[in-house]
Design a protein around this motif. Structure first.
Motif, PDB file in Angstrom:
ATOM      1  N   ALA A 250      11.412   3.483  -4.555  1.00 39.61           N
ATOM      2  CA  ALA A 250      10.996   2.346  -5.363  1.00 39.61           C
ATOM      3  C   ALA A 250       9.558   1.955  -5.071  1.00 39.61           C
ATOM      4  N   GLY A 251       8.890   1.437  -6.109  1.00 42.09           N
ATOM      5  CA  GLY A 251       7.550   0.904  -5.902  1.00 42.09           C
ATOM      6  C   GLY A 251       7.652  -0.488  -5.296  1.00 42.09           C
ATOM      7  N   GLU A 252       6.659  -0.824  -4.492  1.00 43.24           N
ATOM      8  CA  GLU A 252       6.607  -2.175  -3.930  1.00 43.24           C
ATOM      9  C   GLU A 252       5.269  -2.773  -4.318  1.00 43.24           C
ATOM     10  N   ALA A 253       5.187  -4.095  -4.249  1.00 43.36           N
ATOM     11  CA  ALA A 253       3.936  -4.763  -4.615  1.00 43.36           C
ATOM     12  C   ALA A 253       2.773  -4.131  -3.873  1.00 43.36           C
ATOM     13  N   GLY A 254       1.789  -3.684  -4.627  1.00 45.90           N
ATOM     14  CA  GLY A 254       0.593  -3.129  -4.006  1.00 45.90           C
ATOM     15  C   GLY A 254       0.742  -1.715  -3.501  1.00 45.90           C
ATOM     16  N   HIS A 255       1.943  -1.157  -3.636  1.00 40.70           N
ATOM     17  CA  HIS A 255       2.161   0.173  -3.062  1.00 40.70           C
ATOM     18  C   HIS A 255       2.780   1.141  -4.044  1.00 40.70           C
ATOM     19  N   TRP A 256       2.429   2.391  -3.861  1.00 41.11           N
ATOM     20  CA  TRP A 256       3.038   3.495  -4.595  1.00 41.11           C
ATOM     21  C   TRP A 256       4.099   4.118  -3.674  1.00 41.11           C
ATOM     22  N   PRO A 257       5.303   4.426  -4.193  1.00 44.52           N
ATOM     23  CA  PRO A 257       6.364   4.959  -3.327  1.00 44.52           C
ATOM     24  C   PRO A 257       5.991   6.339  -2.777  1.00 44.52           C
ATOM     25  N   SER A 258       6.251   6.539  -1.516  1.00 50.51           N
ATOM     26  CA  SER A 258       5.883   7.824  -0.909  1.00 50.51           C
ATOM     27  C   SER A 258       6.844   8.905  -1.384  1.00 50.51           C
TER      28      SER A 258
ATOM     29  N   ASN B 183      -3.283  -4.599 -23.695  1.00 52.06           N
ATOM     30  CA  ASN B 183      -2.996  -5.992 -24.030  1.00 52.06           C
ATOM     31  C   ASN B 183      -3.058  -6.896 -22.816  1.00 52.06           C
ATOM     32  N   ASN B 184      -2.571  -6.411 -21.669  1.00 51.29           N
ATOM     33  CA  ASN B 184      -2.490  -7.304 -20.511  1.00 51.29           C
ATOM     34  C   ASN B 184      -2.951  -6.669 -19.208  1.00 51.29           C
ATOM     35  N   GLY B 185      -3.418  -5.436 -19.257  1.00 54.58           N
ATOM     36  CA  GLY B 185      -3.941  -4.812 -18.043  1.00 54.58           C
ATOM     37  C   GLY B 185      -2.894  -4.243 -17.108  1.00 54.58           C
TER      38      GLY B 185
ATOM     39  N   ASN C  59      -1.695  -6.023 -13.375  1.00 55.37           N
ATOM     40  CA  ASN C  59      -3.058  -5.638 -12.996  1.00 55.37           C
ATOM     41  C   ASN C  59      -3.378  -6.028 -11.559  1.00 55.37           C
ATOM     42  N   ASP C  60      -2.689  -7.075 -11.037  1.00 53.45           N
ATOM     43  CA  ASP C  60      -2.894  -7.373  -9.615  1.00 53.45           C
ATOM     44  C   ASP C  60      -1.793  -6.756  -8.742  1.00 53.45           C
ATOM     45  N   GLN C  61      -1.248  -5.649  -9.206  1.00 55.97           N
ATOM     46  CA  GLN C  61      -0.388  -4.754  -8.434  1.00 55.97           C
ATOM     47  C   GLN C  61       0.967  -5.322  -8.046  1.00 55.97           C
ATOM     48  N   MET C  62       1.481  -6.284  -8.820  1.00 59.73           N
ATOM     49  CA  MET C  62       2.851  -6.734  -8.591  1.00 59.73           C
ATOM     50  C   MET C  62       3.776  -5.806  -9.395  1.00 59.73           C
ATOM     51  N   VAL C  63       4.970  -5.535  -8.849  1.00 56.36           N
ATOM     52  CA  VAL C  63       5.885  -4.607  -9.517  1.00 56.36           C
ATOM     53  C   VAL C  63       6.552  -5.283 -10.709  1.00 56.36           C
ATOM     54  N   ARG C  64       6.429  -4.670 -11.874  1.00 54.80           N
ATOM     55  CA  ARG C  64       7.169  -5.163 -13.036  1.00 54.80           C
ATOM     56  C   ARG C  64       8.391  -4.286 -13.292  1.00 54.80           C
ATOM     57  N   LEU C  65       8.246  -3.014 -12.974  1.00 54.24           N
ATOM     58  CA  LEU C  65       9.314  -2.063 -13.281  1.00 54.24           C
ATOM     59  C   LEU C  65       9.170  -0.896 -12.321  1.00 54.24           C
TER      60      LEU C  65
ATOM     61  N   SER D 119     -15.813   0.969  -5.993  1.00 53.56           N
ATOM     62  CA  SER D 119     -14.421   1.411  -6.077  1.00 53.56           C
ATOM     63  C   SER D 119     -13.539   0.681  -5.077  1.00 53.56           C
ATOM     64  N   THR D 120     -12.295   0.475  -5.466  1.00 55.87           N
ATOM     65  CA  THR D 120     -11.300  -0.142  -4.593  1.00 55.87           C
ATOM     66  C   THR D 120     -10.075   0.759  -4.606  1.00 55.87           C
ATOM     67  N   GLU D 121      -9.462   0.965  -3.463  1.00 56.67           N
ATOM     68  CA  GLU D 121      -8.217   1.719  -3.452  1.00 56.67           C
ATOM     69  C   GLU D 121      -7.073   0.783  -3.824  1.00 56.67           C
ATOM     70  N   ILE D 122      -6.264   1.200  -4.780  1.00 56.42           N
ATOM     71  CA  ILE D 122      -5.107   0.396  -5.175  1.00 56.42           C
ATOM     72  C   ILE D 122      -3.841   1.203  -4.941  1.00 56.42           C
ATOM     73  N   LEU D 123      -2.704   0.557  -5.043  1.00 61.62           N
ATOM     74  CA  LEU D 123      -1.396   1.215  -4.933  1.00 61.62           C
ATOM     75  C   LEU D 123      -1.349   2.211  -3.779  1.00 61.62           C
ATOM     76  N   GLN D 124      -1.688   1.736  -2.585  1.00 59.15           N
ATOM     77  CA  GLN D 124      -1.694   2.650  -1.443  1.00 59.15           C
ATOM     78  C   GLN D 124      -0.274   3.150  -1.180  1.00 59.15           C
ATOM     79  N   PRO D 125      -0.145   4.442  -0.889  1.00 55.66           N
ATOM     80  CA  PRO D 125       1.196   4.969  -0.641  1.00 55.66           C
ATOM     81  C   PRO D 125       1.873   4.227   0.499  1.00 55.66           C
ATOM     82  N   LYS D 126       3.122   3.897   0.306  1.00 59.87           N
ATOM     83  CA  LYS D 126       3.907   3.189   1.316  1.00 59.87           C
ATOM     84  C   LYS D 126       4.681   4.228   2.111  1.00 59.87           C
ATOM     85  N   LYS D 127       4.536   4.163   3.421  1.00 59.74           N
ATOM     86  CA  LYS D 127       5.298   5.101   4.259  1.00 59.74           C
ATOM     87  C   LYS D 127       6.758   4.663   4.277  1.00 59.74           C
ATOM     88  N   ARG D 128       7.633   5.648   4.240  1.00 65.03           N
ATOM     89  CA  ARG D 128       9.060   5.352   4.240  1.00 65.03           C
ATOM     90  C   ARG D 128       9.496   4.843   5.598  1.00 65.03           C
TER      91      ARG D 128
END
Lengths: 685, 354
Positions: free
Chosen positions: B25-33, B45-47, B68-74, B345-354
């Motif tokens: 699952a994705g978490e706020a600010g993170h991409w699932p590893s 429409n909304n970024g 757009n501020d990296q909160m999980v919607r889905l 540049s800014t790094e976004i959605l940093q991979p989350k370690k399991r």
């Protein structure tokens, strides 16, 4: 004709004898006694030394046999036709006569099956799998499928190494006293431009020497109609299309020399050549069908086998040279690039020696060793010249007494290969065991219980090694472990209420558990066009094979019924964290499949019905509605009759295949032929 | 017999579902590893940042939507085979294009409702009684029509986004076939084609090809339209032995005359081309997987001035002058947000370690 029926019981024995003859086993003599004046099918009784009898019910590991008579009456043309009714076989058929046909036995994957011709392997180091559509059965006396290890002691090491073996046995010529020549002329025509003339010539060259020549030319236009459904549910839009760019031709020549040097030793030599051209129609693409791929192939081999059988010992020596050439071209390039042309040529030299020693009537010991040098050259820019030396050795021991029959084998595999382009070498060394047991628990009943265990290593083939981006880690061999436990009821004969009729039945039931680990899978490496191979997969297979046959005979009338059923639960156990594939059925493997075949012989005409039933399957690792392929059944009927002429015999056969015109796919996007016919006329003298 | 039954019985105990798979699952600010991204699109429409996963090329991909501020919607919403490009119908409804695998005819459009957390992947087939066909490459939204290029089925599907009903423009009999990427301007579509390498102009009202411009020997890929010109990545071609040769050009085609008028040199194997702002485009190149690495370039189309960014983006999209993308997924990839004007540049959605 009628002689065949009269000799029904003898025929059954003969079938067993063919199995013995066919085996790379020890035959003491060829004291042929003619029992039938149907000249093209001279039936012999053969004295077979004690420890090498095999049959589908006595063997420690399952073996299924289709003899010449059965192939003939089913109208089998290609090797794939002969094996498709066998239990545990999953045939992957790309459709039409020219479409590729590979088999996987018991969920192990096609590369664990080895094809042997007269017990000598036809090796394909490039892809490690055999296209059964490239071999014709017209000159074969039988085709067998063995799971585990074949039940002979005198086996080449290579024949021991495979997970399962499909063996084709060449028809050996037999002559009545005073006869010198037999000729078999066949002409077969079928729907969609199918044509297959063949000529066989058997000639006695001397008291102990005979020659057989066989040639066939097969061609098909392959432009059959099919219904294209535009949704996976098949309930919506559809259109009728013609398969395009699907023509093929294939010419096969086969020459055999049989030399009975003495009563104890034989030398057989075969020279075989196939040349073919296949247009590949490719998958059916919605709205836009274009075929532009072609293959051209050549296969030549010359093989020789010397066997000698003495009182307490036997030995055999095999030598073989094989050359194959495969060319693939994409004339307009399936849009992804321009013209593509790849050529591959393989050469192999093979030597094998095996010996059996029987210190007592109960005990046999054997040892075998093989050496092969294989080279592959291609016009690819990387790894274009590869050579592999492989050496296989086995030792085995067998104890056989009234109630019990045990065999154990240990196989050592030593493979080393070298890429000439960069001098990289790889070595594989493996030991793999086999143990088989057959046990007769009751004195008053012929039921037998059998068990085998086998471990098989499959060394990566050249495609996996070299035609992908170099793997990060060295590829390890794939490993398959098989356990089989079965019950067999050997040929049981009983009489009907009226003493005129005979009934005969056999039954085998085998349950198995197979495990394939370190399965080699392709994964994308740098982008979706560049893939690499890894030892990633784990598959657990649990299954059941059932073979039942019932023969009935009364006067001039006889009927044979055979039923096969297979259950295969082949689960992808690779990654417990991947809920989309974990414990999903592996692709193209039906849970349930089976076949029915019924053949009725009468004084006037013979008629047969056969049907293949295949349950639903999935085209991908993820089992879902969109990857499901529907279950299907394919029914065929055949009618044949023979006429005795002043000289020779005329046989006419008509077949109607897929009689209900069922539209189905074995491989997704590759439609199979609908209703089609074949007519065969043969003249034999 | 009994032993056989026991064997079957034993194997039947390992039923699917007895072991609960770990959800990635994705978490706020993170991409699932352990999940490999495939498509990245920004909801204009909304970024929202919309990312799809590749399903390791063998299973269906999943959809992940972040604000757009990296909160999980889905997170982990299963789609079809190789979901790639997304167009947003509004803040909550998306059409995700599933490319599908070659030879499978499984290209599909997933209709996604973010609030309901539902995806109807057979949406196109349900509404049309037919599938889209084989390998859908790109989707473009103009008004209430979504245009989809289906490469091997030789189609441009014109899908009404309200009814889902589509009209197919067949390229089968046309001079240029195997459509790839789409750019739009007015009532015209500009579509790159593989066979032969070219760009075609398609009138969406007449539903026919009105002009064709050949583009040399390399396959054209990404395309964008800006200030009366088309900018087209000229990528690579393989020879008869699968040896790839690579181009390093962005071709410029004048829309009015439909002629090739210029070319701009970038890195080896250019892939995607998108409009950054009124005067700039962004191009990425994938490199040759050997000596020449990939790159990301901002090109001022007036001065032809080229700025190379620090990171080589594998895939990207543009939203309000910012570039959102990720680096090659076949290594340790990172997601970035890059200001197109300041190049910061800014790094976004940093991979989350399991």
């Amino acid at each position: 004709m009628h002689n065949r029926i009269h000799n029904k019981r003898i025929l059954s024995l003969i079938i067993l004898c063919f199995a013995w003859i066919a085996s790379p086993s020890m035959l003491s003599a060829q004291d042929t006694t003619v029992t039938n004046n149907t000249k093209r099918k001279v039936l012999g009784t053969v004295t077979v030394r004690g420890d090498n009898k095999t049959s589908s019910t006595l063997a420690k590991a399952p073996v299924q046999i289709v003899d010449m008579e059965k192939m003939e009456r089913n109208g089998d043309l290609l090797l794939s036709d002969a094996v498709k009714h066998m239990a545990g076989i999953t045939l992957r058929d790309y459709g039409g006569i020219g479409g590729m046909k590979t088999v996987s036995a018991r969920g192990l994957g096609s590369q664990f099956s080895t094809l042997t011709i007269d017990g000598i392997a036809v090796n394909d180091c490039q892809n490690g799998q055999v296209d059964l559509g490239r071999y014709m059965v017209g000159n074969s006396s039988m085709v067998s499928l063995s799971n585990g290890e074949q039940d002979y002691m005198l086996l080449s090491a290579r024949a021991t190494a495979a997970g399962s073996i499909i063996n084709m046995e060449t028809m050996a010529p037999t002559f009545l006293p005073g006869e010198k020549t037999h000729v078999r002329l066949n002409m077969e025509v079928g729907s969609f431009g199918m044509l297959s003339p063949s000529l066989a010539l058997d000639r006695r060259l001397g008291k102990r020497l005979s020659l057989s020549l066989w040639g066939n030319w097969l061609k098909s236009d392959g432009d059959y109609p099919f219904t294209l459904y535009y949704t996976t549910s098949h309930n919506d839009s559809s259109s009728t299309e013609l398969r395009q760019h699907s023509a093929m031709w294939m010419a096969t020549g086969d020459a055999n020399l049989f030399y009975n040097i003495s009563t104890s030793s034989t030398l057989t030599t075969k020279v075989h050549y196939v040349q073919g051209y296949h247009q590949l129609p490719g998958p059916v693409i919605y709205y836009s069908q274009k075929g532009s791929e072609n293959t051209r192939e050549k296969l030549f081999f010359a093989q020789s086998k010397f066997q000698c059988h003495k009182e307490n010992a036997s030995f055999q020596i095999i030598g073989k040279y094989q050359y194959s050439y495969d060319m693939y071209e994409d004339s307009m390039a399936s849009s992804l690039s321009r013209y593509i042309m790849n050529e591959y040529s393989q050469n192999e030299g093979y030597l094998s020696g095996a010996t059996v020693w029987r210190p007592s009537t109960k005990i046999s010991l054997s040892a075998a060793t093989d050496a092969a040098l294989t080279t592959l050259a291609s016009n690819l820019s990387q790894n274009s010249h590869v050579y592999r030396t492989s050496s296989l050795s086995t030792i085995s021991a067998q104890y056989r007494h009234r109630k019990i029959d045990i065999k154990a084998t240990l196989l050592a595999t030593l493979v080393s290969e070298k890429v000439l382009d960069n001098n990289n070498t790889t070595h594989y060394n493996k030991l793999s065991p086999y143990a088989g047991l057959s046990f007769k628990p009751f004195d008053n009943n012929r039921i037998r219980i059998r068990y085998f265990f086998k471990e098989t290593y499959r060394v990566p083939n050249f495609s996996e090694m070299y035609f992908f981006v170099a793997p990060l880690d060295t590829l390890r061999p794939e490993c398959a472990t098989q356990h089989n436990i079965g019950v067999t009821l050997p040929m049981t004969e009983f009489k009907g209420r009226d003493t005129m009729s005979h009934w005969m039945m056999t039954l085998t039931i085998d349950g198995y558990h197979n495990r394939v680990k370190d399965k080699i899978v392709a994964v994308p490496r740098q982008n979706m066009f560049i893939w690499s191979t890894m030892n990633l997969g784990l598959v657990n297979i649990t299954g059941l094979d059932l073979n039942y046959s019932l023969d009935w005979e009364r006067g001039h009338t006889a009927a044979d019924l055979s039923l096969t059923y297979s259950y295969q639960r082949a689960l992808d156990c690779t990654d417990p964290n991947n809920h989309k594939t974990y414990l999903n059925q592996i692709p193209y493997t039906p849970r349930n499949s089976g076949g029915i075949s019924l053949y009725i012989k009468t004084h006037w005409v013979n008629a047969g019905y056969s049907c293949t039933l295949v349950g639903e399957r999935y085209s991908k690792q993820q089992n879902s509605d969109n990857t499901r392929l529907e279950a299907y059944s394919d029914h065929s009927i055949t009618v044949d009759r023979s006429f005795d002429l002043p000289i020779g015999e005329l046989r006419i056969q008509a077949q109607l295949l897929n009689i209900f015109d069922k539209q189905y796919e074995v491989v997704r996007s590759y439609p199979m032929m609908g209703r089609n016919f074949r007519i065969k006329v043969g003249y034999y003298f | 017999m009994a032993a056989v039954a026991i064997m079957i019985a034993i194997s039947c105990t390992e039923k699917p579902g007895t072991q609960e798979p770990e959800q990635q699952a994705g978490e706020a600010g993170h991409w699932p590893s352990g999940v490999t991204p495939y498509g990245i699109s920004i909801n204009q429409n909304n970024g929202d940042i919309i990312v799809t996963s590749n399903g390791d090329y063998v299973t269906n991909g999943d959809l992940y939507v972040y604000t757009n501020d990296q909160m999980v919607r889905l997170t982990n919403l299963e789609l079809g085979a190789l979901p790639s490009h997304t167009v947003a119908l509004d803040n909550n409804r998306l059409l995700v294009l599933n490319e599908g695998a070659w030879g499978n005819n499984d290209a599909a459009l997933s209709f996604v409702d973010i609030n309901e957390k539902t995806a109807i992947t057979d949406w196109f087939a349900i509404n049309n009684g037919r599938g889209m066909g084989d390998v859908a490459q790109d989707i473009a939204l103009v008004g209430n029509k979504a245009y989809v290029s289906v490469t091997f089925s030789n189609s441009i599907e014109c899908v009404d986004i309200n009814s889902g009903i589509s009209t197919r423009i067949a390229l089968d009999q046309q001079a240029a076939q195997n459509p790839r990427y789409i750019a739009t301007s007015g009532q015209n579509l500009y579509v790159t084609c593989y066979n032969p390498p070219s760009v075609v102009s398609i009138d969406t009202l007449q539903k026919n090809v009105t002009a064709t411009c050949l583009l040399g020997k390399y396959h054209p890929e990404g395309i964008c339209a800006l200030n009366g010109k088309l900018y087209i990545a000229s990528s690579n071609i393989s020879d008869e032995n699968y040896n790839y040769s690579y181009n390093n050009k962005v071709y410029v085609v004048d829309i009015a005359t439909f002629n090739l008028v210029d070319s701009i040199t970038v890195g080896v194997n250019p892939a995607l081309v998108k409009v950054l702002d009124a005067n700039n485009i962004v191009v990425n190149s994938w490199g040759d997987y050997g000596a020449n690495p990939g790159g990301t370039y901002i090109i001022d189309v007036t001065t032809k001035n080229i700025t190379q960014l620090d990171m080589a983006l594998f895939n990207f999209d543009i939203y309000q002058g910012n570039i959102y993308g990720y680096t090659s997924p076949y290594a340790a990839f990172k997601f970035y947000k890059i200001n197109g004007a300041t190049r910061e540049s800014t790094e976004i959605l940093q991979p989350k370690k399991r």
